[in-house]
Motif scaffolding. Structure first.
Motif, PDB file in Angstrom:
ATOM      1  N   ASP A  87       0.932  -1.307   0.106  1.00 51.92           N
ATOM      2  CA  ASP A  87      -0.017  -0.138  -0.081  1.00 51.92           C
ATOM      3  C   ASP A  87       0.818   1.328  -0.097  1.00 51.92           C
ATOM      4  OD1 ASP A  87      -2.244  -1.469  -0.142  1.00 51.92           O
ATOM      5  OD2 ASP A  87      -2.552  -1.298   2.177  1.00 51.92           O
ATOM      6  N   GLY A  88       1.817   1.150   0.696  1.00 50.86           N
ATOM      7  CA  GLY A  88       2.969   2.244   0.839  1.00 50.86           C
ATOM      8  C   GLY A  88       3.531   2.601  -0.660  1.00 50.86           C
ATOM      9  N   VAL A  89       3.860   1.456  -1.185  1.00 54.01           N
ATOM     10  CA  VAL A  89       4.418   1.777  -2.397  1.00 54.01           C
ATOM     11  C   VAL A  89       3.585   2.172  -3.628  1.00 54.01           C
ATOM     12  CG1 VAL A  89       5.524   0.047  -4.522  1.00 54.01           C
ATOM     13  CG2 VAL A  89       6.324  -0.186  -2.241  1.00 54.01           C
ATOM     14  N   GLU A  90       2.194   1.618  -3.467  1.00 53.21           N
ATOM     15  CA  GLU A  90       1.223   2.063  -4.218  1.00 53.21           C
ATOM     16  C   GLU A  90       1.046   3.797  -3.976  1.00 53.21           C
ATOM     17  OE1 GLU A  90      -2.086  -0.447  -3.836  1.00 53.21           O
ATOM     18  OE2 GLU A  90      -1.345  -1.847  -5.136  1.00 53.21           O
ATOM     19  N   SER A  91       1.161   4.011  -2.942  1.00 59.49           N
ATOM     20  CA  SER A  91       0.794   5.573  -2.615  1.00 59.49           C
ATOM     21  C   SER A  91       2.025   6.425  -3.069  1.00 59.49           C
ATOM     22  CB  SER A  91       0.712   5.676  -1.298  1.00 59.49           C
ATOM     23  OG  SER A  91      -0.456   5.062  -0.679  1.00 59.49           O
ATOM     24  N   GLU A  92       3.029   5.949  -2.957  1.00 59.85           N
ATOM     25  CA  GLU A  92       4.230   6.687  -3.478  1.00 59.85           C
ATOM     26  C   GLU A  92       4.311   6.690  -5.061  1.00 59.85           C
ATOM     27  OE1 GLU A  92       8.268   5.868  -2.188  1.00 59.85           O
ATOM     28  OE2 GLU A  92       7.537   5.453   0.037  1.00 59.85           O
ATOM     29  N   ASP A 146      -8.334   7.308 -25.297  1.00 61.09           N
ATOM     30  CA  ASP A 146      -9.786   7.014 -25.513  1.00 61.09           C
ATOM     31  C   ASP A 146     -10.690   6.942 -24.395  1.00 61.09           C
ATOM     32  OD1 ASP A 146     -11.683   6.431 -27.376  1.00 61.09           O
ATOM     33  OD2 ASP A 146     -11.583   4.173 -27.352  1.00 61.09           O
ATOM     34  N   GLY A 147      -9.986   7.188 -23.472  1.00 68.41           N
ATOM     35  CA  GLY A 147     -10.734   7.050 -21.897  1.00 68.41           C
ATOM     36  C   GLY A 147      -9.964   6.808 -20.888  1.00 68.41           C
ATOM     37  N   GLU A 148     -10.664   6.373 -19.739  1.00 67.82           N
ATOM     38  CA  GLU A 148     -10.234   6.556 -18.592  1.00 67.82           C
ATOM     39  C   GLU A 148      -9.955   4.756 -18.050  1.00 67.82           C
ATOM     40  OE1 GLU A 148     -12.166   8.768 -15.505  1.00 67.82           O
ATOM     41  OE2 GLU A 148     -11.919  10.525 -16.801  1.00 67.82           O
ATOM     42  N   VAL A 149      -8.990   4.628 -17.290  1.00 68.15           N
ATOM     43  CA  VAL A 149      -8.866   3.243 -16.620  1.00 68.15           C
ATOM     44  C   VAL A 149      -8.494   3.480 -15.124  1.00 68.15           C
ATOM     45  CG1 VAL A 149      -6.598   2.639 -17.462  1.00 68.15           C
ATOM     46  CG2 VAL A 149      -8.223   1.162 -17.005  1.00 68.15           C
ATOM     47  N   ASP A 150      -8.871   2.780 -14.170  1.00 71.64           N
ATOM     48  CA  ASP A 150      -8.679   2.665 -12.948  1.00 71.64           C
ATOM     49  C   ASP A 150      -7.150   2.092 -12.678  1.00 71.64           C
ATOM     50  OD1 ASP A 150      -8.789   3.202  -9.997  1.00 71.64           O
ATOM     51  OD2 ASP A 150      -9.826   1.260  -9.584  1.00 71.64           O
ATOM     52  N   CYS A 151      -6.155   2.908 -12.431  1.00 70.24           N
ATOM     53  CA  CYS A 151      -4.884   2.419 -12.429  1.00 70.24           C
ATOM     54  C   CYS A 151      -4.092   3.763 -11.622  1.00 70.24           C
ATOM     55  CB  CYS A 151      -4.194   2.204 -13.700  1.00 70.24           C
ATOM     56  SG  CYS A 151      -3.892   3.580 -14.840  1.00 70.24           S
ATOM     57  N   LEU A 152      -2.750   3.262 -11.071  1.00 70.42           N
ATOM     58  CA  LEU A 152      -1.998   4.215 -10.708  1.00 70.42           C
ATOM     59  C   LEU A 152      -1.350   5.218 -11.787  1.00 70.42           C
ATOM     60  CD1 LEU A 152      -0.033   1.814  -8.160  1.00 70.42           C
ATOM     61  CD2 LEU A 152      -2.006   3.280  -7.586  1.00 70.42           C
ATOM     62  N   GLY A 153      -1.102   4.810 -12.969  1.00 68.36           N
ATOM     63  CA  GLY A 153      -0.598   5.484 -13.963  1.00 68.36           C
ATOM     64  C   GLY A 153      -0.389   4.483 -15.038  1.00 68.36           C
ATOM     65  N   PHE A 170       1.181   1.227 -14.124  1.00 75.75           N
ATOM     66  CA  PHE A 170       2.288   1.120 -13.117  1.00 75.75           C
ATOM     67  C   PHE A 170       1.858   0.171 -12.215  1.00 75.75           C
ATOM     68  CE2 PHE A 170       3.214   6.183 -12.757  1.00 75.75           C
ATOM     69  CZ  PHE A 170       3.747   5.892 -14.178  1.00 75.75           C
ATOM     70  N   ASP A 171       0.493  -0.218 -11.996  1.00 75.78           N
ATOM     71  CA  ASP A 171      -0.120  -1.364 -11.416  1.00 75.78           C
ATOM     72  C   ASP A 171       0.552  -2.628 -12.076  1.00 75.78           C
ATOM     73  OD1 ASP A 171      -2.169   0.878 -11.911  1.00 75.78           O
ATOM     74  OD2 ASP A 171      -2.935  -0.046 -10.069  1.00 75.78           O
ATOM     75  N   SER A 172       0.339  -3.008 -13.304  1.00 71.30           N
ATOM     76  CA  SER A 172       0.871  -4.088 -13.993  1.00 71.30           C
ATOM     77  C   SER A 172       2.490  -4.405 -13.691  1.00 71.30           C
ATOM     78  CB  SER A 172       0.451  -4.211 -15.298  1.00 71.30           C
ATOM     79  OG  SER A 172       1.425  -3.330 -16.043  1.00 71.30           O
ATOM     80  N   VAL A 173       3.214  -3.230 -13.858  1.00 69.79           N
ATOM     81  CA  VAL A 173       4.561  -3.451 -13.747  1.00 69.79           C
ATOM     82  C   VAL A 173       4.800  -3.649 -12.073  1.00 69.79           C
ATOM     83  CG1 VAL A 173       6.793  -1.963 -13.450  1.00 69.79           C
ATOM     84  CG2 VAL A 173       5.104  -1.715 -15.478  1.00 69.79           C
ATOM     85  N   LEU A 174       4.078  -2.616 -11.170  1.00 72.00           N
ATOM     86  CA  LEU A 174       4.374  -3.214  -9.666  1.00 72.00           C
ATOM     87  C   LEU A 174       4.045  -4.786  -9.617  1.00 72.00           C
ATOM     88  CD1 LEU A 174       4.983  -2.496  -6.648  1.00 72.00           C
ATOM     89  CD2 LEU A 174       2.404  -1.544  -6.660  1.00 72.00           C
ATOM     90  N   ALA A 175       2.947  -5.181 -10.092  1.00 68.73           N
ATOM     91  CA  ALA A 175       2.515  -6.616  -9.664  1.00 68.73           C
ATOM     92  C   ALA A 175       3.534  -7.460 -10.225  1.00 68.73           C
ATOM     93  CB  ALA A 175       1.347  -6.863 -10.450  1.00 68.73           C
TER      94      ALA A 175
END
Length: 192
Positions: A87-92, A146-153, A170-175
Motif C-alpha cells: 500500500d505504501g509503494v502504491e501511494s508513492e 480513448d478514455g480512463e482506466v482505474d490505475c496508478l498511472g 504502473f499497477d501491472s509493472v508493480l505486480a
C-alpha cells in the motif's frame, strides 16, 4: 477294640481329613487371591500406561495445534506487513509528479505502441494523467487517448485491428516486480 475306640478313630480320621481339606482349600484360596491380585495389578498398570499414552497423545495434539495456530498468526502478521508495504509503494507511485511521471508514462506508452506494429491504438489512462497522455500521443502517429482506466498511472492500449490488449500500467509493472521480488522482500523484512 471297642466300639468307642473305632468311633473315636473314625472321628480322628475324619477330623484329620477335614483339616487336610481345609488346608488345601485355604491354599487354593490363597493362590486364587494371589492370582486375582496379580491380575488386578497388571490391569491397573495397563490402564495407567494407557492413560499415560493418552495424556501424551493429547499433549502432542495440543502442542501441535498451538504451533500451527502460532504459525498461522505469524503468517497473517507477515501478510499484513507486506500489504502495508505494498500500500505504501502504491501511494508513492500514485504520487509521482512532474518529469518523473512523464518519463515513466512515456516509456510505458512507447512499449505499448510497439506491441501494435503501426496499427491505430486507443490508449486509456487514469483520469489525472489524461492531459499528459494526450500530449504524449500528439508526438506519435496512430495513437490517441480513448478514455480512463482505474490505475496508478501508465497506459492500457487496444486496437480494433487486433484483439490484443496491452496493460502497461504502473499497477501491472508493480505486480510483476512484486511477484518477482516478494521472496527477497520477505527475507529482508523478516530475516528468514
Amino acid at each position: 477294640m471297642s466300639l468307642d475306640t473305632v468311633v473315636e478313630d473314625i472321628r480322628d480320621e475324619a477330623r484329620a481329613r477335614a483339616e487336610e481339606i481345609r488346608e488345601q482349600a485355604d491354599a487354593e484360596a490363597d493362590e486364587i487371591i494371589a492370582d486375582a491380585e496379580a491380575d488386578a495389578e497388571r490391569i491397573r498398570e495397563e490402564r495407567l500406561a494407557e492413560a499415560d499414552r493418552q495424556v501424551e497423545r493429547e499433549r502432542e495434539q495440543t502442542l501441535s495445534s498451538a504451533k500451527l495456530e502460532a504459525k498461522q498468526e505469524r503468517l497473517a502478521a507477515r501478510r499484513d506487513v507486506l500489504n502495508d508495504v505494498r500500500d505504501g509503494v502504491e501511494s508513492e507511485i500514485a504520487a509521482f509528479e512532474g518529469e518523473r511521471r512523464r518519463e515513466l508514462t512515456e516509456t510505458l506508452l512507447d512499449a505499448t505502441v510497439a506491441e501494435f506494429d503501426g496499427k491505430d491504438v486507443a490508449v486509456y489512462t487514469r483520469a489525472e494523467d489524461i492531459e499528459l497522455v494526450e500530449e504524449l500521443c500528439e508526438e506519435r502517429e496512430n495513437v490517441e487517448v480513448d478514455g480512463e482506466v482505474d490505475c496508478l498511472g501508465g497506459v492500457v492500449g487496444e486496437s480494433d485491428a487486433s484483439r490484443v490488449r496491452v496493460n502497461n500500467t504502473f499497477d501491472s509493472v508493480l505486480a510483476e516486480v512484486w511477484d518477482d521480488e516478494l521472496k527477497g522482500l520477505s527475507e529482508r523484512l523478516f530475516d528468514t
